[in-house]
Enzyme design. Structure first.
Site, PDB file in Angstrom:
ATOM      1  N   PRO A  52       0.823  -1.220   0.000  1.00 22.99           N
ATOM      2  CA  PRO A  52       0.000   0.000   0.000  1.00 22.99           C
ATOM      3  C   PRO A  52       0.849   1.259   0.000  1.00 22.99           C
ATOM      4  CG  PRO A  52      -1.030  -1.619   1.404  1.00 22.99           C
ATOM      5  CD  PRO A  52       0.272  -2.230   0.922  1.00 22.99           C
ATOM      6  N   CYS A  53       0.519   2.165  -0.932  1.00 21.33           N
ATOM      7  CA  CYS A  53       1.401   3.292  -1.200  1.00 21.33           C
ATOM      8  C   CYS A  53       0.986   4.579  -0.500  1.00 21.33           C
ATOM      9  CB  CYS A  53       1.467   3.553  -2.698  1.00 21.33           C
ATOM     10  SG  CYS A  53      -0.139   3.969  -3.434  1.00 21.33           S
ATOM     11  N   GLN A  54      -0.176   4.596   0.159  1.00 15.22           N
ATOM     12  CA  GLN A  54      -0.651   5.841   0.756  1.00 15.22           C
ATOM     13  C   GLN A  54       0.345   6.482   1.711  1.00 15.22           C
ATOM     14  OE1 GLN A  54      -2.363   3.042   0.539  1.00 15.22           O
ATOM     15  NE2 GLN A  54      -4.451   3.399  -0.173  1.00 15.22           N
TER      16      GLN A  54
END
Length: 390
Positions: free
Chosen positions: A79-81
């Protein structure tokens, strides 16, 4: 060649892996709608009658034990958030940071190689120490964090080991920021790829070279006119050469024929012009091609021009940022891309159906790796592994 796909989302990287010759042993994803999307497109994953385990849940709860030493590649997009320019920029302080879980998967399975993808924000100066930490953890996945040990203390320990030469890295890791448009994706989408090969295999590898270029697109539009001819756009209807490009195009006109061997960047028009206008003609035959009303342009969110690769499709922390997922028509008005059009911009197959409402499907697409880019990187890795095994 077998693989495990982590943080699969809608399956862009996973399909690219399959297209490159890998067969998934397991696919792990926590989101229910994304898992349903994978189930509804199972034919794109199960090649040659093979099957895989689809685990819906937290990757930290997945049992990698049965796969230890049994898979060639572990891949995924943690997950890149935490690192996204559109997110909260909390990095390792963000509970959504799944890089520790990715490193744990590598440690538990010890594949021949791994492929991880993330947003370019991971390379921001403010995250430089943590990026080094990720890099060294992937190089030495078996040197794990001790109970109660802070991440920066673990980093210092890894730095000492690495700089002293006391231990050879378990994985030789390379990273590069790639622009999807350079690999035939009709979207300007920059992503960081981290690729590692187990050092005992002594594989020599480098990232695949770009196949497409902006210069070639400029030549086809403003020098030869081939782009407009191909789309049957009359000379009177063609736009003017933007002033900001005049000097650049003038230089390109003097290039020797054939000096630029790359293909032109793909544009939004290249990708979707054969689809019917969803506002005028809803098509029951084309899956996910449904008009969504309410699009408007505002400062910083002006949509994607028809004759350029699209802007980066985004998912957003609180819904989809509309301006990033809009088309600018030839007359200057805007509308939202349909899910099918967005899937074209991410190079998913036309028979790949997305589960959920427009906002959920666009979230899946905004988080996805473009299939064509994934296939380019995975195919290069597959070739090296095949050569090494012969």
């Amino acid at each position: 060649m077998s693989s495990i796909e982590l943080f699969a989302g809608a399956g862009g990287l996973a399909i690219g892996m399959v297209n490159a010759g890998f067969q998934h042993s397991a696919v792990v994803e926590w989101n229910e709608d994304a898992c349903q999307t994978i189930r509804e497109n199972i034919d794109h994953y199960e090649t040659g009658g093979s099957s895989f385990d689809l685990y819906m849940g937290d990757v930290r709860d997945f049992d990698f034990g049965p796969y230890a030493g049994q898979v060639e590649v572990v891949s995924g997009g943690p997950p890149c958030q935490p690192f996204s320019l559109g997110g909260k920029h909390q990095g390792f302080l963000d509970e959504r940071d799944m890089f520790p879980a990715a490193v744990g998967a590598v440690n538990q399975t010890m594949p021949k190689a791994f492929i991880f993808e993330n947003v370019k924000g991971l390379l921001r100066q403010s995250f430089s120490s943590y990026f080094e930490y990720i890099y060294l953890q992937l190089s030495y996945p078996e040197i794990t964090r001790l109970p109660g040990e802070a991440w920066d203390a673990h980093l210092a320990r890894l730095e000492n080991i690495h700089s002293s030469g006391r231990a050879k890295p378990t994985y030789n890791v390379l990273f590069r920021l790639l622009n999807a448009a350079d690999y035939g994706v009709p979207q300007k989408r920059e992503r960081v790829f981290l690729v590692g090969f187990r050092s005992d295999l002594e594989i020599q590898w480098s990232f695949p070279e770009p196949t497409h270029s902006e210069d070639s697109l400029l030549i086809s539009k403003w020098v030869t006119g081939e782009y407009w001819d191909r789309h049957k756009i009359a000379k009177a209807a063609r736009p003017e050469l933007p002033p900001r490009l005049r000097s650049r195009v003038a230089r390109l006109e003097f290039l020797a024929p054939g000096i630029n061997t790359k293909l032109p960047w793909m544009t939004v028009r290249d990708a979707i012009s054969d689809l019917p206008d969803p506002e005028k003609c809803a098509s029951p035959v084309i899956p996910n091609h449904v008009f969504s009303p309410g699009a408007r342009a505002y400062k910083g969110h002006t949509g994607s021009p028809y004759d350029e690769p699209s802007k980066t499709l985004k998912a957003g922390a609180h819904g989809v940022p509309g301006g990033e997922n809009m088309l600018v028509r030839d007359d200057g008005t805007v509308r939202y891309f349909t899910v099918r059009e967005a899937a074209r911009l991410q190079t998913f197959p036309d028979d790949y159906v997305f589960h959920g409402a427009w906002s959920e499907a666009m979230r899946q697409l905004g988080n996805a790796v473009p299939v064509r880019l994934a296939e380019a990187v995975a195919g290069s890795v597959a070739t090296s592994l095949h050569v090494a095994s012969n």
